[in-house]
Design an enzyme around this catalytic site. Structure first.
Site, PDB file in Angstrom:
ATOM      1  N   HIS A 171      98.171  14.839 114.988  1.00  0.00           N
ATOM      2  CA  HIS A 171      97.956  13.704 114.098  1.00  0.00           C
ATOM      3  C   HIS A 171      97.093  14.048 112.889  1.00  0.00           C
ATOM      4  O   HIS A 171      96.675  13.160 112.150  1.00  0.00           O
ATOM      5  CB  HIS A 171      97.340  12.524 114.863  1.00  0.00           C
ATOM      6  CG  HIS A 171      96.170  12.906 115.705  1.00  0.00           C
ATOM      7  ND1 HIS A 171      96.130  12.737 117.065  1.00  0.00           N
ATOM      8  CD2 HIS A 171      94.988  13.474 115.386  1.00  0.00           C
ATOM      9  CE1 HIS A 171      94.984  13.159 117.543  1.00  0.00           C
ATOM     10  NE2 HIS A 171      94.272  13.608 116.539  1.00  0.00           N
ATOM     11  N   TYR A 256      87.719  28.080 111.280  1.00  0.00           N
ATOM     12  CA  TYR A 256      88.969  28.826 111.092  1.00  0.00           C
ATOM     13  C   TYR A 256      88.878  29.870 109.982  1.00  0.00           C
ATOM     14  O   TYR A 256      89.769  30.709 109.848  1.00  0.00           O
ATOM     15  CB  TYR A 256      90.124  27.886 110.739  1.00  0.00           C
ATOM     16  CG  TYR A 256      90.396  26.801 111.736  1.00  0.00           C
ATOM     17  CD1 TYR A 256      90.042  26.926 113.076  1.00  0.00           C
ATOM     18  CD2 TYR A 256      91.029  25.626 111.334  1.00  0.00           C
ATOM     19  CE1 TYR A 256      90.302  25.911 113.980  1.00  0.00           C
ATOM     20  CE2 TYR A 256      91.298  24.618 112.233  1.00  0.00           C
ATOM     21  CZ  TYR A 256      90.930  24.764 113.551  1.00  0.00           C
ATOM     22  OH  TYR A 256      91.203  23.761 114.440  1.00  0.00           O
TER      23      TYR A 256
END
Length: 501
Positions: A171, A256
């Site tokens: 989502h 990340y």
């Protein structure tokens, strides 16, 4: 209209209950078969009771079939939702705590970085077992809808090695879409987007309002927003330097890439502690722990609260129910899906799992060609894809050399640790995860010998992280039940799994 939908890892209250509501909101789906499977019979019973109460109070006659037998749940299923979390909170804690000893400070640790890579090792081994059971028990044209993280790695393994058609669903795109609309003072429906990349590193390469481009003024709009200017500093900096906004939350994105969490003294410059998702050290582990404890304590009150309403205005934005609706009814749905690239994004590898716009109707799931990503965003994605590929092959083949190379190539791990530290960290994480890593038996035995030798690299054994908060007790959470219920929902990105025998 009747067909069967199976939920694997159904003991997650928020995800299972919400997905079922979305599915049963579709008028044609009032007589479908539903099966719930979880290895934890207590959680399974609680969630089944709650969902069955919702069904009853919405006037439907569906009876949920709940079982701890996976093949029984999968028998003749046409669609399978997967929301497992392999290893549960016990394993998750090692994904966060062991890297901290080596200076790797993660907010979530379920997609990339040290925690995400090891989570993938546990999850891939189990997903391939699930795929085997699907092949043997489910309907021939079954579709696996995977919500479990690490999304790209698990979906990659299922498609390449599992022999089951698998689409990954997240989502993140919807959430960022809402943010872009909000900073311009618009409704989400007024902003048309094209978002493409890889899961949790998907880029809004086009955002338009009535044909007018919004991307050029996006940074200025975020800088002026009273909340996002404070809570989305990493995402805004990536937008400033790469030209495009990224889907994932501030805390996720910060782990990340190599720039925002590599020096403990600078982490607070980039995060906000108003919500765990903004960058708190081990934030997701904390809310998962609190959510589990709260649900166990407060479940009787959940049964007294009003049932969920199966009406269009209460339907959520998760893609899963809309995909099934499109395939079964022919109504067209446009969403963003994780699938094998095969030329959809032309400057990312064909074998990678990409996230891009797709359309669903009676003809199936269609993924238009996006073309090239801008060079900067493509470069960020390609680094992560290399880590994912190494991690997938390591997990499938039990190859700890590939596993160590995945750690070496991970942007944040590589920015913080030298090779000796990485090798030792992997040894520790393999040994800690022994109960869930059957494919690494020989490597774990060798790692134990090395760790017992005494010739070890010094670590920061007492490192609590730059921004770690205390886990709240149930008594503390009782002071604000509404906030505790919201927290329990946020902790449901994937289902707890216990040790395998």
């Amino acid at each position: 209209m009747s067909f069967k939908v199976a939920f694997i890892g159904a003991g997650s209250i928020g995800f299972t209950r919400g997905l079922l509501r979305d599915l049963l909101t579709v008028p044609e789906f009032k007589e479908i078969e539903v099966s719930f499977m979880d290895i934890n019979p207590h959680n399974l019973q609680m969630v089944t009771e709650l969902c069955q109460r919702d069904i009853r109070e919405n006037g439907l006659k569906i009876v949920i079939s709940a079982t701890t037998n996976r093949k029984e749940a999968l028998k003749d299923a046409k669609y399978v939702f997967c929301t497992i979390r392999m290893g549960g909170l016990e394993a998750f804690a090692t994904d966060v705590d062991i890297p901290l000893k080596y200076g790797v400070d993660q907010c979530v640790g379920d997609t990339l970085c040290a925690g995400g890579i090891m989570y993938g090792q546990r999850g891939i081994a189990e997903m391939l077992e699930i795929c085997r059971d699907i092949r043997e028990a489910a309907a021939p044209d079954v579709l696996l809808l995977n919500y479990s993280n690490p999304m790209a790695m698990l979906t990659w393994a299922c498609n390449k090695y599992g022999g089951v058609r698998t689409i990954g669903l997240c989502h993140g795109v919807q959430h960022g879409h809402h943010q872009i609309a909000e900073v311009y003072g618009l409704e989400k429906s007024e902003v048309d987007i094209i978002c493409a990349g890889i899961n949790h590193q998907t880029w809004y390469i086009s955002a338009k309002h009535k044909g007018r481009d919004l991307t050029g003024g996006l940074l200025e709009a975020f800088e002026k927003h009273p909340e996002f200017s404070r809570t989305e500093k990493v995402r805004m900096d990536m937008l400033r330097r790469f030209g495009y906004y990224s889907t994932e939350s501030n805390g996720h994105l910060s782990e990340y890439v190599p720039w925002y969490r590599k020096r403990s003294g600078e982490i607070m410059d980039w995060i906000d502690l108003g919500s765990w998702i903004n960058g708190e050290t081990g934030g997701y582990l904390r809310v998962c722990t609190e959510g589990r404890n709260w649900f166990e304590t407060d479940f009787p009150n959940w049964m007294k609260d009003p049932a969920l309403e199966y009406t269009p205005e209460h339907r959520g934005e998760e893609h899963g129910s809309y995909i099934i609706e499109g395939l079964e009814t022919g109504r067209v749905y446009r969403g963003h899906f994780n699938t094998v690239n095969n030329g959809i994004i032309t400057n990312l590898p064909d074998d990678a799992i990409i996230e891009a716009p797709g359309y669903v109707d009676h003809n199936g799931i269609s993924m238009p060609v996006v073309g090239e990503l801008p060079l900067g965003p493509a470069a960020v994605c390609n680094v992560s894809i290399s880590v994912q590929r190494l991690a997938v092959e390591a997990a499938v083949h039990g190859d700890d050399k590939l596993l160590r190379q995945a750690f070496m190539m991970d942007p944040l791990v590589g920015a913080v640790c030298n090779p000796k530290e990485i090798w030792q960290m992997v040894d520790e994480m393999l040994v800690a995860g022994e109960a869930w890593l059957p494919q690494y038996g020989a490597a774990i035995a060798e790692a134990k010998v090395r760790l017992a030798s005494g010739d070890l690299v010094p670590t920061l054994a007492d490192n609590a992280g730059a921004a770690r908060l205390k886990v709240k007790s149930v008594d503390e959470m009782m002071q604000d039940r509404e906030a505790a219920n919201k927290n329990a929902g946020e902790s449901d990105k994937g289902k707890d799994r216990e040790k395998v025998n």
